[in-house]
Design a protein around this motif. Sequence first.
Motif, PDB file in Angstrom:
ATOM      1  N   UNK A  20     -70.623   6.783   0.034  1.00 14.03           N
ATOM      2  CA  UNK A  20     -70.863   8.123  -0.497  1.00 14.03           C
ATOM      3  C   UNK A  20     -71.430   8.045  -1.910  1.00 14.03           C
ATOM      4  N   UNK A  21     -72.384   8.940  -2.204  1.00 12.08           N
ATOM      5  CA  UNK A  21     -73.004   8.961  -3.517  1.00 12.08           C
ATOM      6  C   UNK A  21     -73.058  10.387  -4.057  1.00 12.08           C
ATOM      7  N   UNK A 272     -81.793   1.453   4.296  1.00  8.91           N
ATOM      8  CA  UNK A 272     -82.993   0.996   3.596  1.00  8.91           C
ATOM      9  C   UNK A 272     -83.427   2.012   2.548  1.00  8.91           C
ATOM     10  N   UNK A 273     -83.374   3.295   2.887  1.00  7.30           N
ATOM     11  CA  UNK A 273     -83.767   4.333   1.926  1.00  7.30           C
ATOM     12  C   UNK A 273     -82.875   4.291   0.691  1.00  7.30           C
ATOM     13  N   UNK A 274     -81.581   4.116   0.909  1.00  5.74           N
ATOM     14  CA  UNK A 274     -80.657   4.036  -0.225  1.00  5.74           C
ATOM     15  C   UNK A 274     -80.941   2.807  -1.084  1.00  5.74           C
ATOM     16  N   UNK A 277     -84.436   3.262  -2.968  1.00  4.34           N
ATOM     17  CA  UNK A 277     -84.596   4.319  -3.967  1.00  4.34           C
ATOM     18  C   UNK A 277     -83.475   4.360  -4.999  1.00  4.34           C
ATOM     19  N   UNK A 278     -82.251   4.050  -4.589  1.00  6.69           N
ATOM     20  CA  UNK A 278     -81.119   4.150  -5.509  1.00  6.69           C
ATOM     21  C   UNK A 278     -80.796   2.817  -6.163  1.00  6.69           C
ATOM     22  N   UNK A 279     -80.814   1.746  -5.375  1.00  6.20           N
ATOM     23  CA  UNK A 279     -80.468   0.429  -5.924  1.00  6.20           C
ATOM     24  C   UNK A 279     -81.692  -0.365  -6.354  1.00  6.20           C
ATOM     25  N   UNK A 316     -91.854   8.610  -3.985  1.00  5.05           N
ATOM     26  CA  UNK A 316     -91.494  10.022  -3.812  1.00  5.05           C
ATOM     27  C   UNK A 316     -90.164  10.313  -4.475  1.00  5.05           C
ATOM     28  N   UNK A 317     -89.230   9.403  -4.336  1.00  4.73           N
ATOM     29  CA  UNK A 317     -87.915   9.580  -4.941  1.00  4.73           C
ATOM     30  C   UNK A 317     -88.024   9.578  -6.472  1.00  4.73           C
ATOM     31  N   UNK A 318     -88.849   8.674  -7.023  1.00  5.27           N
ATOM     32  CA  UNK A 318     -89.052   8.611  -8.462  1.00  5.27           C
ATOM     33  C   UNK A 318     -89.643   9.908  -8.985  1.00  5.27           C
TER      34      UNK A 318
END
Length: 322
Positions: A20-21, A272-274, A277-279, A316-318
Amino acid sequence: MPTDQFALSSDLINELLRGMRLRGVEYRRIQAGPTFGLGFAAKPGHAWFHFLAVGNAVLQMEDGTTYALTAGNAIFIAHGAAHQLLSHTDVPVQDIDRLDGAPLGDAVSAVDTGTDASPTPTTVLFSGCMEFELGSIHGLGRLMPGLMLIDAGGQRYPGLVPILTTMEREVSAARIGFAGILARLADVVAAMVVRGWVECACGNASGLVAALRDPRLANALLALHQQPGRDWTVAQLAEQCNTSRSVFADRFQMTIGMAPLRYVTELRMRLASQWLTLERLPIEEVAQRLGYTSQAAFSRAFKRITGKTPGLSRQSRQSAVS
């Protein structure tokens, strides 16, 4: 619940809560007098959390439904729906984003809606808005109810009141480093809310929530989430549940709504998305973690499921954050 089933459910919930984030959390300490009306606009992709520390209030949802709140009550609005917090249903409403807030620190502010008539505010609210992501457990966030009314002192949420009280104290004292402490406490509060919902509020739910509570599927789900990069077959997953391949596949499809191997692929792409984009992990490392023999094979799978290449997804996340 039998001991072995409880232990298994606990493992799955642990896996859920680890992933969870909470991101982009904004906090407000709101002090109000006897009359107040606060409007909170819809924020898709976010969750609202309010804790009524002192006084009474009325929660009014966009459809006009109202709920009476007293000190110690909390609200979790998982999908960011518009709502209002009022002293009475007939008071004028002010958009919370238009009210001046005195900054108390990073992403924390104090809002005073007019307590001049009394030296002590009659209502004190602790409010938070955040991006809420339930990690790798595919689709679970969409299953959460739009509104959760929480009796913080009730049996479903043991230990929640001291944490909420500590959050309020940290905001009020504004000691050095309090914003970082708030962020960690907010993670704990959200985890308690999700755990309470899974344990007590969804015994008759269908889909993934039912699977989390079903020992005939739970072993396979736990194995998948602990080893997402393994080259799983349906037969191997069925072995995790001590059942036949056909029985497992039918039950998985009926309960979760997709075939087991489709779930495996979507789980990998969600992770993979996490990680991308996050790590900020390199694409090659993500591909290796998820069991792909080449970066090209991973990129093809990622685009097939998400509609974007890994690199474009990261960009896109950035852009969304900046």
